[in-house]
Design an enzyme around this catalytic site. Sequence first.
Site, short mmCIF file in Angstrom:
data_model
loop_
_atom_site.label_atom_id
_atom_site.label_comp_id
_atom_site.label_asym_id
_atom_site.label_seq_id
_atom_site.Cartn_x
_atom_site.Cartn_y
_atom_site.Cartn_z
N SER A 168 31.78 40.69 52.70
CA SER A 168 30.46 40.56 53.30
C SER A 168 30.32 41.60 54.40
O SER A 168 31.33 42.04 54.99
CB SER A 168 30.30 39.16 53.90
N TYR A 210 34.13 32.88 59.51
CA TYR A 210 33.57 33.51 58.31
C TYR A 210 33.76 35.02 58.37
O TYR A 210 34.32 35.63 57.46
CB TYR A 210 32.09 33.16 58.15
#
Length: 267
Positions: free
Chosen positions: A148, A158
């Site tokens: 990501s 994350y």
Amino acid sequence: MTTALITGSTAGIGAAFARRLAARGAAPAGRPGGGFDLVLVARDEERLREQAEQLHDRHGVEVEVLRADLSREEGIAAVEARLSDPRRPVDLLVNNAGFGHRGTYLDVPMSDELEMLKVHCEAVLRLTTAAVRPMRERGRGGVVNVASVAAFLPRGTYGASKAWVVQFTQGAARDLAASGVRLMALCPGFVRTEFHQRAGMDTGNIPEWMWLDADRLVAAALKDLARGKAVSVPDARYKTLMGLAKLAPRNALGGISSRTGRRFGPR
């Protein structure tokens, strides 16, 4: 016929990979002009079987389903075993399974943080290793580890887990450069999928121009894999943003990611 195994295949980027690979294949792992047979991995067996039937009927490829929860030891082990089976070689692995949390550090239970690390880091390490060993022996194959753009932003577990995916993939790609096996970390921005709804994230404050189409994203990613890129940020808008991010103070980037969807989880 060549075979691709895709984790998190039933929605979003994983489903887009399945459609693309079934339809036409891709270098370097697939034969030119031919679709991949597929091994689809996810937790929901009913959705897996529906997806498999649709892809088989539409493209004529063979589709195997493997129900596995990659947050559990038995789930990772089951996929490792499939990737290691010498009778049914896998030519392309797409490690796409992942999820986000709503909330910031200390708002998220430790058990949930550890589950994320198991899916985003341990599963990626173990499945990549299980796939790459036989690929290296055959002298060909490919791995796409879906990370990501959050990997480049200082934002919680994350972002940290996706940064690990990028660094691991780059290092492994370098170590295997002469083997015929290509590894690439895919770093998308915000993509219209079920990802944010599942995490309970509010995306109303994300500008329209930041959203990407999953099918176009996958097409660009496969081109980058064929070119031998170790890291793919497959959109000009996000390439520009990430270039600017390198110049901005890290505390400023943290503030931006806080305002953009609470936890910057753009998958």
